[in-house]
Design a protein around this motif. Structure first.
Motif, PDB file in Angstrom:
ATOM      1  N   SER A  78      41.357  32.346  32.927  1.00 32.43           N
ATOM      2  CA  SER A  78      42.353  32.855  31.731  1.00 32.43           C
ATOM      3  C   SER A  78      41.691  33.640  30.631  1.00 32.43           C
ATOM      4  N   GLN A  79      40.137  34.277  30.564  1.00 30.74           N
ATOM      5  CA  GLN A  79      39.549  34.231  29.690  1.00 30.74           C
ATOM      6  C   GLN A  79      38.824  35.830  29.758  1.00 30.74           C
ATOM      7  N   GLY A  80      39.018  36.066  31.162  1.00 29.67           N
ATOM      8  CA  GLY A  80      38.505  37.875  31.367  1.00 29.67           C
ATOM      9  C   GLY A  80      38.103  37.688  32.348  1.00 29.67           C
ATOM     10  N   LEU A  81      37.720  37.063  33.397  1.00 27.03           N
ATOM     11  CA  LEU A  81      37.303  36.972  34.867  1.00 27.03           C
ATOM     12  C   LEU A  81      38.533  38.252  35.349  1.00 27.03           C
ATOM     13  N   GLU A  82      39.702  37.470  35.356  1.00 28.86           N
ATOM     14  CA  GLU A  82      40.826  38.989  35.969  1.00 28.86           C
ATOM     15  C   GLU A  82      40.471  40.329  35.904  1.00 28.86           C
ATOM     16  N   ALA A  83      40.375  40.836  34.715  1.00 28.66           N
ATOM     17  CA  ALA A  83      40.241  41.816  34.877  1.00 28.66           C
ATOM     18  C   ALA A  83      38.623  42.819  35.298  1.00 28.66           C
ATOM     19  N   GLN A  84      37.888  41.493  34.878  1.00 27.47           N
ATOM     20  CA  GLN A  84      36.552  41.930  35.377  1.00 27.47           C
ATOM     21  C   GLN A  84      36.329  42.256  37.265  1.00 27.47           C
ATOM     22  N   SER A  85      37.700  41.150  37.945  1.00 25.20           N
ATOM     23  CA  SER A  85      37.776  41.370  39.425  1.00 25.20           C
ATOM     24  C   SER A  85      38.294  42.084  39.791  1.00 25.20           C
ATOM     25  N   GLU A  86      39.499  42.499  38.845  1.00 23.64           N
ATOM     26  CA  GLU A  86      40.154  42.808  40.050  1.00 23.64           C
ATOM     27  C   GLU A  86      40.566  44.799  39.213  1.00 23.64           C
ATOM     28  N   ASP A  87      40.262  45.009  37.803  1.00 23.33           N
ATOM     29  CA  ASP A  87      39.835  46.638  37.486  1.00 23.33           C
ATOM     30  C   ASP A  87      38.908  46.605  36.843  1.00 23.33           C
ATOM     31  N   GLY A  88      37.986  45.574  37.175  1.00 23.71           N
ATOM     32  CA  GLY A  88      35.720  46.889  37.185  1.00 23.71           C
ATOM     33  C   GLY A  88      35.656  46.665  35.213  1.00 23.71           C
ATOM     34  N   ARG A 138      19.448  29.591  31.185  1.00 21.02           N
ATOM     35  CA  ARG A 138      20.437  30.049  32.495  1.00 21.02           C
ATOM     36  C   ARG A 138      21.308  31.933  32.364  1.00 21.02           C
ATOM     37  N   LEU A 139      21.089  32.202  33.534  1.00 12.29           N
ATOM     38  CA  LEU A 139      21.325  33.522  33.742  1.00 12.29           C
ATOM     39  C   LEU A 139      23.219  33.442  34.730  1.00 12.29           C
ATOM     40  N   SER A 140      23.786  33.968  34.253  1.00 13.38           N
ATOM     41  CA  SER A 140      25.279  34.311  34.950  1.00 13.38           C
ATOM     42  C   SER A 140      25.456  35.573  34.924  1.00 13.38           C
ATOM     43  N   LEU A 141      25.933  36.456  35.915  1.00  9.21           N
ATOM     44  CA  LEU A 141      26.163  37.880  35.856  1.00  9.21           C
ATOM     45  C   LEU A 141      28.018  38.259  36.890  1.00  9.21           C
ATOM     46  N   THR A 142      28.492  39.453  36.501  1.00 16.01           N
ATOM     47  CA  THR A 142      29.191  39.733  37.291  1.00 16.01           C
ATOM     48  C   THR A 142      29.673  40.944  37.258  1.00 16.01           C
ATOM     49  N   THR A 143      30.192  41.421  38.658  1.00 13.27           N
ATOM     50  CA  THR A 143      30.026  43.008  38.627  1.00 13.27           C
ATOM     51  C   THR A 143      31.472  43.461  39.747  1.00 13.27           C
ATOM     52  N   MET A 144      32.685  43.698  39.809  1.00 12.61           N
ATOM     53  CA  MET A 144      33.838  44.143  40.735  1.00 12.61           C
ATOM     54  C   MET A 144      33.139  44.448  42.021  1.00 12.61           C
ATOM     55  N   MET A 145      33.643  43.748  43.161  1.00 11.28           N
ATOM     56  CA  MET A 145      33.434  44.526  44.416  1.00 11.28           C
ATOM     57  C   MET A 145      34.603  46.051  44.514  1.00 11.28           C
ATOM     58  N   GLY A 146      34.320  47.055  43.734  1.00 19.23           N
ATOM     59  CA  GLY A 146      35.171  48.020  43.477  1.00 19.23           C
ATOM     60  C   GLY A 146      36.230  48.276  44.542  1.00 19.23           C
ATOM     61  N   GLN A 147      36.291  48.123  45.915  1.00 23.79           N
ATOM     62  CA  GLN A 147      37.577  48.506  46.516  1.00 23.79           C
ATOM     63  C   GLN A 147      37.748  46.857  47.093  1.00 23.79           C
ATOM     64  N   SER A 148      37.789  45.856  46.142  1.00 25.02           N
ATOM     65  CA  SER A 148      38.637  44.998  46.471  1.00 25.02           C
ATOM     66  C   SER A 148      39.801  45.015  46.067  1.00 25.02           C
ATOM     67  N   ASN A 149      41.222  43.745  45.511  1.00 23.77           N
ATOM     68  CA  ASN A 149      41.861  43.440  44.484  1.00 23.77           C
ATOM     69  C   ASN A 149      41.378  42.377  43.925  1.00 23.77           C
ATOM     70  N   ASP A 150      40.496  41.993  43.862  1.00 19.57           N
ATOM     71  CA  ASP A 150      39.491  40.417  42.946  1.00 19.57           C
ATOM     72  C   ASP A 150      39.273  40.010  43.161  1.00 19.57           C
ATOM     73  N   TRP A 151      38.415  40.789  43.756  1.00 18.55           N
ATOM     74  CA  TRP A 151      36.617  40.275  43.839  1.00 18.55           C
ATOM     75  C   TRP A 151      35.447  41.155  43.457  1.00 18.55           C
ATOM     76  N   PHE A 152      34.441  39.860  43.289  1.00 16.31           N
ATOM     77  CA  PHE A 152      33.803  39.524  41.878  1.00 16.31           C
ATOM     78  C   PHE A 152      32.031  39.351  42.602  1.00 16.31           C
ATOM     79  N   TYR A 153      31.086  40.307  43.047  1.00 20.86           N
ATOM     80  CA  TYR A 153      29.746  39.261  42.592  1.00 20.86           C
ATOM     81  C   TYR A 153      29.550  38.110  41.324  1.00 20.86           C
ATOM     82  N   ALA A 154      28.817  37.426  41.584  1.00 17.97           N
ATOM     83  CA  ALA A 154      28.474  37.021  40.604  1.00 17.97           C
ATOM     84  C   ALA A 154      27.119  35.694  41.705  1.00 17.97           C
TER      85      ALA A 154
END
Ligand code: CA
Ligand code: CA
Length: 245
Positions: A78-88, A138-154
């Motif tokens: 609940s620190q924002g990964l949900e909005a990244q994953s669901e809404d881009g 170290r590097l982490s990065l996140t981007t939404m799989m835009g045609q999903s409900n809550d999938w992200f690449y990282a």
């Protein structure tokens, strides 16, 4: 789609504690490029609808500790990964990570190369961002799989080690990218689900999943997009140090 990008400007760099000096006194500047290598209308849903894959605006963090953004098998923090994953929308995640121990800097990437403003990267388009780091980072990065409900690449939860034996990594890092299911929204068939990014009535719309973050390769519908080398190319390029050729 991806309209909730309040307060984020392209390439915004949120400097935090500053980059400490490497042993030789010089941080290395890196450029990361994320390219969507799919073709328009490359996918066909079960109802015959053809659709294109896109990846959303995202964020990258340079960090020293492991599992800064998520832990496999645990609920979203609940620190924002949900909005990244669901809404881009990476903005909340980028903001909340600023106060997380071990995070050194954060970059938000929102505008595709050559585009006039923020938006997803459609087939053939790319994001680029730069940052600096020293050995041990170290590097982490996140981007939404835009045609999903809550999938992200990282990458894996520990991120990508930016240096090997003290030397900056360079080249294709696509194989280190993984498709994750955030476990926050029930999955629908990609490309046609009514609660997915391009079609949902508003951000954060869809049935709650109450699940955990998990590798999506075994998730229903996800296999075709979990082979990251077939949908994207991610490269990292360290800048040459001053005086070298
Ligand atoms: Ca899900
Ligand atoms: Ca949704």
């Amino acid at each position: 789609m991806f309209t909730k990008l309040i307060g984020i400007s392209a390439g915004l760099l949120l400097g935090l504690s500053g980059v400490a000096s490497a042993e030789d006194g010089t941080p290395t500047n890196f450029t990361v490029r994320i390219e969507n290598t799919t073709k328009p209308d490359a996918f066909t849903a079960s109802n015959g609808v053809k659709w294109s894959l896109a990846f959303s605006p995202g964020m990258a963090a340079v960090h020293t500790e492991k599992a800064e953004i998520f832990s496999v098998g645990k609920k979203d923090r609940s620190q924002g990964l949900e909005a990244q994953s669901e809404d881009g929308d990476p903005s909340m995640l980028a903001r909340s990570l600023q106060s997380v121990k071990g995070i050194k800097s954060i970059v938000v990437f929102t505008t595709p190369i050559g585009a006039a403003g923020p938006g997803p990267i459609t087939p053939g388009a790319a994001y680029e961002f730069t940052f600096s780091a020293i050995a041990g980072d170290r590097l982490s990065l996140t981007t939404m799989m835009g045609q999903s409900n809550d999938w992200f690449y990282a990458p894996a939860e520990s991120g990508i080690d930016l240096f090997e034996n003290g030397k900056a990594i360079s080249g294709d890092i696509t194989s280190q990218m993984v498709l994750w299911d955030a476990g926050t929204e029930v999955d629908q068939e990609p490309g046609i689900g009514s609660d997915q990014g391009p079609r949902q009535k508003a951000p954060n719309t869809g049935a709650a999943e109450n699940g955990v973050v998990r590798n999506a390769k075994d998730v229903k519908y996800a296999r075709a997009y979990a082979k990251t080398s077939e949908v994207m190319k991610v490269t990292i390029t360290p800048a040459k140090s001053p005086g070298s050729n």
